[in-house]
Design an enzyme around this catalytic site. Structure first.
Site: not given
Length: 311
Positions: A70, A113, A139, A143
């Site tokens: 990532a 996450s 971010y 995800k």
């Protein structure tokens, strides 16, 4: 099984490879810089040079891809990083799944996450609202978008996709900027640590081997869908520091608290509910104290105290 691991040079990826090999699986590690992958003298392990966006190396009957690679921005608050986050974390993951499906890969495991959930005082389950606008939004949004794209693609193309939403992972080999390694280094060298906000900050801390075991269980038990990968418990910063001090044999007065120790609203993140993983995958995560003791037992007290094994 033949497993393919991206992000093989990272903390979790390296641990995943070791555990997969110990279970008798074959592993291909994909890395931008193969020289950085920890060497392993095992005939069932090989490394291939690869970056997100590149075609996959030729694979023979790969059972699953476990996708950890990532883009993590240097500044989570920089809006200029958003494009790169979506390019790598969302579009890159979807492109990888498309390449995998074209080669007949049977399953896809995506490491997401557990911080995508909207703030809540309750345990966050897989059906809780996901709305990451309070921290690391670009971010985390990339995800979360990757989850949506991958699950949709998997359904349309008959390639089962498993999403693991990770809590804050700690353990041997982790990078040194987080709360846990910071406490270990300071207390292990006899320096004090300061716990701010009265020790009200909380977070779900999960031992790396529990995350790895859950990922492998999802493949071995052929379970798709979203699963929380946490400890199921919220650990406050004061509790974490005190637990580490006890494991190190450090004086408790090295742990200092700033701010009122009140029962006011907690800061940080709620624990992740792991009931689904327990029921469907036999998940049995450690408490933070058990994880710290496992880490110390593996590395030895001297190495644990000095932070040995932290990258």
């Amino acid at each position: 099984m033949q497993l393919v691991v991206t992000g093989a040079t990272g903390f979790i990826g390296s641990r995943l490879i070791d555990h997969a090999l110990s279970r008798g699986h074959r592993v291909m590690a994909l890395a931008r810089n193969p020289d950085r992958v920890k060497p392993r003298e095992n005939s069932r392990f090989r490394v291939a040079k690869w970056s997100l966006g590149d075609p996959l190396p030729a694979m023979t009957q790969a059972s699953a891809i476990l996708h950890l690679a990532a883009h993590i921005p240097a500044d989570f608050g920089d809006a200029h990083e958003a494009a790169r986050c979506f390019e790598v974390n969302t579009n890159g993951a979807l492109q990888l799944a498309m390449h995998a499906a074209s080669q007949g890969v049977k399953r896809f495991v995506f490491f997401g996450s557990g911080q995508v959930y909207a703030p809540t005082s309750e345990s966050a389950s897989e059906t809780s609202a996901a709305f990451p606008v309070h921290r690391a939004s670009y971010y985390l949004a990339s995800k979360l978008a990757a989850e949506i794209c991958l699950l949709s693609f998997g359904t349309a193309n008959a390639m089962p996709v498993t999403v693991l939403r990770l809590a804050s992972v700690y353990g041997p080999g982790m990078h040194g900027a987080g709360m846990v390694p910071t406490f270990i280094r300071a207390l292990g060298s006899g320096r004090s640590v300061v716990i701010r906000d009265g020790g009200r900050y909380r977070v779900d801390l999960v031992y790396v081997d529990d995350v790895v075991s859950l990922a492998l269980a999802a493949i071995e038990k052929e379970q798709a869908g979203i699963f929380n990968a946490g400890s199921g418990q919220a650990c406050r910063s004061l509790e974490a520091a005190q637990t580490i001090a006890e494991a190190l044999g450090a004086a408790r007065d090295l742990v200092n608290v700033e701010g009122a120790r009140t029962d006011g609203a907690a800061l940080g993140f709620a624990e992740l509910s792991v009931a689904k993983a327990v029921e469907q995958l036999g998940y049995n995560p450690r408490s933070f104290r058990q994880g710290i003791e496992a880490w110390k037992a593996e590395t030895g007290l001297a190495d644990f105290r000095s932070g040995s094994g932290q990258e």
